[in-house]
Design a protein around this motif. Structure first.
Motif, PDB file in Angstrom:
ATOM      1  N   UNK A  65      -2.884  -0.558   1.142  1.00  0.00           N
ATOM      2  CA  UNK A  65      -3.215  -0.173  -0.235  1.00  0.00           C
ATOM      3  C   UNK A  65      -1.943   0.106  -1.024  1.00  0.00           C
ATOM      4  N   UNK A  66      -1.747  -0.693  -2.096  1.00  0.00           N
ATOM      5  CA  UNK A  66      -0.554  -0.578  -2.954  1.00  0.00           C
ATOM      6  C   UNK A  66       0.733  -0.818  -2.167  1.00  0.00           C
ATOM      7  N   UNK A  67       0.646  -1.717  -1.186  1.00  0.00           N
ATOM      8  CA  UNK A  67       1.796  -2.024  -0.333  1.00  0.00           C
ATOM      9  C   UNK A  67       1.921  -3.535  -0.135  1.00  0.00           C
ATOM     10  N   UNK A  68       3.078  -3.916   0.377  1.00  0.00           N
ATOM     11  CA  UNK A  68       3.299  -5.276   0.874  1.00  0.00           C
ATOM     12  C   UNK A  68       3.707  -5.154   2.329  1.00  0.00           C
ATOM     13  N   UNK A  69       2.957  -5.817   3.208  1.00  0.00           N
ATOM     14  CA  UNK A  69       3.297  -5.814   4.633  1.00  0.00           C
ATOM     15  C   UNK A  69       3.421  -7.256   5.125  1.00  0.00           C
ATOM     16  N   UNK A  70       4.242  -7.427   6.133  1.00  0.00           N
ATOM     17  CA  UNK A  70       4.525  -8.765   6.645  1.00  0.00           C
ATOM     18  C   UNK A  70       3.808  -8.985   7.973  1.00  0.00           C
ATOM     19  N   UNK A  71       3.205 -10.164   8.124  1.00  0.00           N
ATOM     20  CA  UNK A  71       2.655 -10.567   9.416  1.00  0.00           C
ATOM     21  C   UNK A  71       2.794 -12.082   9.548  1.00  0.00           C
ATOM     22  N   UNK A  72       3.315 -12.510  10.702  1.00  0.00           N
ATOM     23  CA  UNK A  72       3.553 -13.940  10.876  1.00  0.00           C
ATOM     24  C   UNK A  72       4.497 -14.440   9.798  1.00  0.00           C
ATOM     25  N   UNK A  73       4.102 -15.491   9.106  1.00  0.00           N
ATOM     26  CA  UNK A  73       4.933 -16.015   8.013  1.00  0.00           C
ATOM     27  C   UNK A  73       4.450 -15.544   6.641  1.00  0.00           C
ATOM     28  N   UNK A  74       3.506 -14.600   6.626  1.00  0.00           N
ATOM     29  CA  UNK A  74       2.873 -14.153   5.384  1.00  0.00           C
ATOM     30  C   UNK A  74       3.311 -12.763   4.960  1.00  0.00           C
ATOM     31  N   UNK A  75       3.330 -12.554   3.649  1.00  0.00           N
ATOM     32  CA  UNK A  75       3.346 -11.218   3.079  1.00  0.00           C
ATOM     33  C   UNK A  75       1.918 -10.892   2.643  1.00  0.00           C
ATOM     34  N   UNK A  76       1.434  -9.736   3.046  1.00  0.00           N
ATOM     35  CA  UNK A  76       0.090  -9.296   2.681  1.00  0.00           C
ATOM     36  C   UNK A  76       0.212  -8.259   1.576  1.00  0.00           C
ATOM     37  N   UNK A  77      -0.394  -8.553   0.444  1.00  0.00           N
ATOM     38  CA  UNK A  77      -0.404  -7.652  -0.708  1.00  0.00           C
ATOM     39  C   UNK A  77      -1.778  -6.999  -0.774  1.00  0.00           C
ATOM     40  N   UNK A  78      -1.819  -5.665  -0.841  1.00  0.00           N
ATOM     41  CA  UNK A  78      -3.104  -4.970  -0.799  1.00  0.00           C
ATOM     42  C   UNK A  78      -3.328  -4.013  -1.955  1.00  0.00           C
ATOM     43  N   UNK A  79      -4.578  -3.979  -2.414  1.00  0.00           N
ATOM     44  CA  UNK A  79      -4.995  -2.953  -3.370  1.00  0.00           C
ATOM     45  C   UNK A  79      -6.474  -2.675  -3.176  1.00  0.00           C
ATOM     46  N   UNK A  80      -6.779  -1.419  -2.863  1.00  0.00           N
ATOM     47  CA  UNK A  80      -8.167  -1.032  -2.659  1.00  0.00           C
ATOM     48  C   UNK A  80      -8.828  -0.555  -3.934  1.00  0.00           C
ATOM     49  N   UNK A  81     -10.011   0.046  -3.778  1.00  0.00           N
ATOM     50  CA  UNK A  81     -10.772   0.503  -4.929  1.00  0.00           C
ATOM     51  C   UNK A  81     -11.373  -0.661  -5.690  1.00  0.00           C
ATOM     52  N   UNK A  82     -11.942  -0.360  -6.839  1.00  0.00           N
ATOM     53  CA  UNK A  82     -12.561  -1.408  -7.652  1.00  0.00           C
ATOM     54  C   UNK A  82     -12.338  -1.137  -9.126  1.00  0.00           C
ATOM     55  N   UNK A  83     -12.636  -2.130  -9.935  1.00  0.00           N
ATOM     56  CA  UNK A  83     -12.750  -1.930 -11.367  1.00  0.00           C
ATOM     57  C   UNK A  83     -13.935  -0.978 -11.622  1.00  0.00           C
ATOM     58  N   UNK A  84     -14.034  -0.377 -12.804  1.00  0.00           N
ATOM     59  CA  UNK A  84     -15.073   0.629 -13.045  1.00  0.00           C
ATOM     60  C   UNK A  84     -16.490   0.124 -12.762  1.00  0.00           C
ATOM     61  N   UNK A  85     -17.284   0.994 -12.134  1.00  0.00           N
ATOM     62  CA  UNK A  85     -18.689   0.697 -11.844  1.00  0.00           C
ATOM     63  C   UNK A  85     -19.572   1.684 -12.604  1.00  0.00           C
TER      64      UNK A  85
END
Length: 206
Positions: free
Chosen positions: A87-107
């Motif tokens: 969440x709100x991070x960039x992590x590396x796995x294999x040859x990929x960078x994983x960009x993450x953001x949780x939560x949602x737009x307003x419900x």
């Protein structure tokens, strides 16, 4: 590299066990969890989240998770302290960078983890600009006006900001969730978009 995309356990430990078994059967390297690990309606959401994370770790896969809109601040901390949060991070796995953001737009439901579209766009833009290619985008909310954000009534309720970011940056893969009845896949340009559905599993070859 083999990944398993899953999401929306809402505290169902049995579903998490099934996902862990699937990951073991597929000899997967990583399990991507697109949010709503636990649920704010449960008596102790954080304890349930801890149990689910432990279950998912059982067979040795790396876990990369973001919280969902139904995950409480305590659950967000559990994901962080257990080392699985993207969440709100960039992590590396294999040859990929994983960009993450949780939560949602307003419900309409005033759930614990919601962000205005402008916040989603600015946070994701910053993360995507810092990531190397190729990118896997892991969010809870789906992109707007796709096959994976349509509720039963027929309305599209995904995030306009996420749709904009996917269109602009074209990650290789976008794993999302949130809209249970919209489990499935879509494509936005060169981006494969997957909503695995509640406790679902989609095997992705990376």
């Amino acid at each position: 590299m083999i990944g398993i995309a899953t999401a929306d356990f809402h505290g169902d430990v049995e579903k998490a066990e099934q996902v862990a078994e699937k990951a073991a059967d597929e000899d997967a390297d990583v399990i991507f969890v697109a949010g709503d690990v636990s649920d704010f309606n449960l008596e102790d959401p954080a304890q349930v989240a801890e149990e689910i994370v432990d279950v998912l770790k059982e067979h040795g896969q790396e876990i990369m998770a973001v919280p969902g809109n139904c995950d409480t601040p305590e659950v967000v901390r559990v994901l962080d302290t257990s080392g699985v949060s993207v969440h709100l991070k960039v992590k590396h796995i294999g040859r990929y960078d994983v960009v993450g953001m949780g939560g949602s737009n307003p419900t309409p439901f005033d759930t614990p983890l919601e962000f205005e579209e402008g916040v989603i766009e600015s946070r994701l833009r910053e993360l995507m600009n810092s990531a190397g290619e190729p990118v896997i985008l892991l969010t809870h909310a789906p992109p707007r006006d796709t096959a994976v954000d349509k509720v039963e009534a027929g309305d599209h309720v995904g995030s306009e900001a996420i749709r904009k970011i996917v269109g602009e940056f074209q990650p290789k893969l976008h794993i999302c969730a949130h809209i249970h009845e919209a489990a499935g896949e879509d494509e936005l340009g060169n981006t494969r978009v997957i909503n695995p559905g509640p406790g679902g599993t989609v095997v992705v070859e990376l």
